[in-house]
Write a protein that holds these residues in place. Structure first.
Motif, mmCIF file in Angstrom:
data_model
loop_
_atom_site.group_PDB
_atom_site.id
_atom_site.type_symbol
_atom_site.label_atom_id
_atom_site.label_comp_id
_atom_site.label_asym_id
_atom_site.label_seq_id
_atom_site.Cartn_x
_atom_site.Cartn_y
_atom_site.Cartn_z
ATOM 1 N N PHE A 100 -9.016 -4.289 -6.393
ATOM 2 C CA PHE A 100 -9.300 -4.867 -5.075
ATOM 3 C C PHE A 100 -10.128 -3.846 -4.292
ATOM 4 O O PHE A 100 -9.598 -2.796 -3.908
ATOM 5 N N HIS B 23 -11.315 -3.553 -1.294
ATOM 6 C CA HIS B 23 -11.010 -3.179 0.091
ATOM 7 C C HIS B 23 -9.559 -2.763 0.285
ATOM 8 O O HIS B 23 -9.136 -2.492 1.403
ATOM 9 N N LEU B 24 -8.791 -2.725 -0.768
ATOM 10 C CA LEU B 24 -7.448 -2.156 -0.648
ATOM 11 C C LEU B 24 -7.541 -0.692 -1.078
ATOM 12 O O LEU B 24 -8.357 -0.338 -1.928
ATOM 13 N N GLU C 92 -2.506 0.873 -2.147
ATOM 14 C CA GLU C 92 -2.212 -0.559 -2.016
ATOM 15 C C GLU C 92 -2.450 -1.300 -3.329
ATOM 16 O O GLU C 92 -1.698 -2.209 -3.690
ATOM 17 N N GLN D 41 0.542 -0.666 -5.270
ATOM 18 C CA GLN D 41 1.677 -1.442 -4.765
ATOM 19 C C GLN D 41 1.605 -2.897 -5.229
ATOM 20 O O GLN D 41 2.615 -3.502 -5.538
ATOM 21 N N MET D 42 0.388 -3.411 -5.288
ATOM 22 C CA MET D 42 0.218 -4.776 -5.797
ATOM 23 C C MET D 42 0.739 -4.865 -7.230
ATOM 24 O O MET D 42 1.287 -5.883 -7.640
ATOM 25 N N GLY D 43 0.544 -3.787 -7.973
ATOM 26 C CA GLY D 43 1.011 -3.779 -9.351
ATOM 27 C C GLY D 43 2.529 -3.864 -9.459
ATOM 28 O O GLY D 43 3.057 -4.393 -10.425
ATOM 29 N N LEU E 191 4.463 -5.626 -7.670
ATOM 30 C CA LEU E 191 4.953 -6.910 -7.171
ATOM 31 C C LEU E 191 5.752 -7.702 -8.196
ATOM 32 O O LEU E 191 6.766 -8.311 -7.880
ATOM 33 N N ALA E 192 5.262 -7.692 -9.437
ATOM 34 C CA ALA E 192 5.875 -8.548 -10.454
ATOM 35 C C ALA E 192 7.019 -7.863 -11.194
ATOM 36 O O ALA E 192 7.478 -8.354 -12.209
ATOM 37 N N ARG F 222 -2.033 0.300 -12.472
ATOM 38 C CA ARG F 222 -1.539 -0.858 -11.730
ATOM 39 C C ARG F 222 -0.758 -1.797 -12.651
ATOM 40 O O ARG F 222 0.302 -2.301 -12.291
#
Ligand SMILES: Nc1ncnc2c1ncn2[C@@H]1O[C@H](COP(=O)(O)OP(=O)(O)OP(=O)(O)O)[C@@H](O)[C@H]1O
Ligand SMILES: [Mg+2]
Lengths: 260, 309
Positions: free
Chosen positions: A89, A91-92, A96, A99-101, A103-104, A155
């Motif tokens: 991403f 713009h992250l 961040e 952190q998205m990584g 999530l699951a 990630r």
């Protein structure tokens, strides 16, 4: 058998990209998938994640048919992917993105406990990729191609998946880093017991690392066997291992750089 | 117009106060346009109608809670408006936009205009075409400056509007930059496939974005109802265009852009009305829209480098 792909057909409009692919991955193994450009390797990964919808056939993950499930459900059942083109991403920030990584994660703890746990996991992953640690506050899009590749792998690791899908993780990395990536993949596999399905152009190293391997040509699996068998196979040597068994010069196989 | 030589500063101050108040409201509505555009690359032309519904809920609510103490009534009305418009926002996305996602580019636009007409007429039928008056609720204010008999005043209602707007904007900024949901939402803006590949429920994130935008518009609707004391079923169009202009001026897709754009449009409108003519104040906003679209379509905070759908 943690993953079983049965006779999959996938299309892009009228173009048939997968023509009856079957493939099996045993839990705890590293399986390499090799093949020329356009053979359908990335399409296979995207099909098993539900991004490309199979027109026929089935994907069985952990005994369950996931062929028709929405992508996020497939992912949340324990699959993580570092896809082709990295797809950071832009713009992250690096943090961040990581952190998205998380999530699951299969034990998605909420609140402070969850945050602490994720931070702990992130520490572990950053040990493997110290360059990312220095860049946590930087925007993903400003990383170099190789750094983005590291971020994409890191990630994917953060959800602690049961099955990790890596699409050309060594792409665009310097030789030293390539070796490190392959070492890391082995480490993830051995210490966490993570099953890995690895798409690679770097066929020699991938097959040396893998327990099993599959060779794809224009949408079909034409060969499979153990890593050692494929390395010794003459057709494979001729087509994918320039100069046979000799150590491939890593630099040569990585000119394809798709920086986003 | 009580514009006299001696009261230049006080008069200017008054326009500033009025402009900031208007700008707050436009900013709140503009946020909805910008957030929805950010995530699905589409202008939700029915957004103004959501605001109008918020205003009508306020009228009904204030009538309903007539006997309740003011602060409590205001709170109840805000909650009610939030719930109702949140529901409308959610339904709008489900009915008009989601089925059309991935079809040709004009389809959702046409759906948006259709929904807008539908909502206008629906409210007109349900509530009548009459302009609805609302008795003033929050009265009184502070005198800032008196010059030559002209008093620049800021009413308590204006203070209330400003504070509530600031509070909401702070909350929104926190939500977008400080929570997991905000992170997922920004991730969806940038790459929906990858977001899904990390376990994000993209459809739900889009729905929640519509709902968030609708809630902000609802609050704006409630505040405007209190401010002007009247509503009719057509207010959504004008406020919608102005807020849309604000979003474009700030840079569509940019959240700080919507806030700043809203403030600028509010100020321009107030000063235009204060120094030129009240009749032509709406033209100011439209002219700005045209000028921005021609000369700087990416707006003040725009990120032209981001590829959108
Ligand atoms: N989005 C798409 N639309 C149309 N055709 C596509 C699309 N993506 C892939 N293809 C086609 O499907 C075939 C398989 O592509 P795929 O990306 O799976 O190959 P690959 O084995 O991953 O190749 P590479 O090693 O170059 O990454 C190719 O012929 C390609 O042109
Ligand atoms: Mg590929």
């Amino acid at each position: 058998m943690i993953l079983e792909i049965r006779d999959i057909y996938s299309y892009y409009g009228a173009i048939c990209a997968l023509r009856g692919v079957s493939l099996e991955v045993t839990e705890g193994e590293i399986v390499a998938l090799i093949g020329a450009n356009g053979a359908g390797k990335s399409t296979l990964l995207m099909t098993l994640c539900g991004v490309v919808r199979a027109r026929r056939g089935a994907v069985i993950f952990d005994g369950e048919d996931i062929t028709r499930r929405p992508t996020e459900k497939i992912i949340r059942s324990g699959i993580a992917v570092a896809p082709e083109g990295r797809r950071i991403f832009p713009h992250l920030t690096v943090r961040e993105n990581l952190q998205m990584g998380g999530l699951a994660s299969r034990d998605p703890e909420r609140g402070a406990a969850g945050t602490a746990k994720l931070a702990h996991k992130m520490e572990g992953v950053l040990e493997l990729f110290p360059r990312l640690r220095e860049r946590l506050a930087q925007r993903g899009g400003t990383l170099s191609g190789g750094e983005q590749q590291m971020l994409a792998i890191a990630r994917a690791m953060l959800s602690e998946p049961r099955l990790l899908l890596l699409d050309e993780p060594s792409l665009g990395l310097a030789p030293l880093m390539v070796r490190q990536i392959f070492t890391t993949i082995r480490e993830i596999n051995e210490s966490h017991g993570t099953t890995v399905l690895l798409v690679e152009q770097n066929a020699h190293q991938a097959l040396r690392l893998a327990h099993h391997g599959y060779v794809m040509v224009t949408g079909e699996v034409v060969l499979h066997g153990t890593g050692a068998e494929l390395l010794a196979n003459e057709e494979v040597q001729a087509a994918y291992l320039e100069g046979g068994r000799k150590e491939t010069k890593q630099g040569e196989t990585q000119q394809r750089e798709t920086r986003q | 117009m009580s514009y006299r030589e001696g009261s230049v500063v006080a008069y200017f101050l008054q326009q500033l106060v009025n402009g900031v108040t208007l700008g707050s409201v436009y900013g709140l509505i503009a946020l909805g346009y910008t957030m929805v555009y950010g995530i699905i690359g589409m202008i939700n032309f029915a957004h103004g109608e959501i605001y109008m519904i918020g205003a009508f809920v306020a009228v009904i609510g204030f009538t309903l809670f007539a006997g309740v103490p003011l602060v409590l009534a205001l709170l109840l009305v805000l909650i009610l408006a939030t719930l109702v418009t949140g529901f409308y926002g959610w339904t709008l996305e489900r009915v008009a936009y989601r089925p059309l996602r991935g079809s040709f580019r004009l389809a959702p636009l046409i759906a948006a205009i259709g929904m807008s007409i539908f909502l206008q007429n629906y409210v007109q039928l349900a509530q009548g075409a009459r302009i609805k008056p609302v008795p003033p609720k929050i009265e009184g204010g502070l005198t800032l400056l008196v010059q030559e008999g002209f008093a620049a005043r800021v009413s308590y209602l204006q203070i209330c509007i400003l504070l509530l707007t600031l509070l909401l904007m702070a909350a929104l900024t926190w939500m977008i930059h400080g929570t997991s949901f905000g992170r997922q939402q920004r991730a969806c803006e940038q790459d929906k496939v990858m977001a899904a590949l990390l376990g994000v429920n993209v459809d739900r994130t889009i729905s929640m974005t519509f709902v968030t935008g609708a809630i902000l518009a609802a609050v704006a609707g409630v505040l405007v109802t209190l401010y002007y004391g009247v509503v009719d079923f057509f207010i959504g169009f004008l406020a919608g265009v102005k807020a849309f202009t604000a979003a474009v001026l700030g840079g569509i897709g940019s959240i700080p852009g919507a806030m700043v754009g809203g403030l600028l449009i509010g100020l321009i409108e107030a000063f235009w009305a204060g120094y030129f003519s009240t009749e032509w104040k709406d033209v100011a906003a439209f002219s700005i829209l045209v000028i921005v679209l021609i000369f700087r379509p990416s707006g003040i905070f725009g990120r032209p480098e981001v590829e959108k759908v």
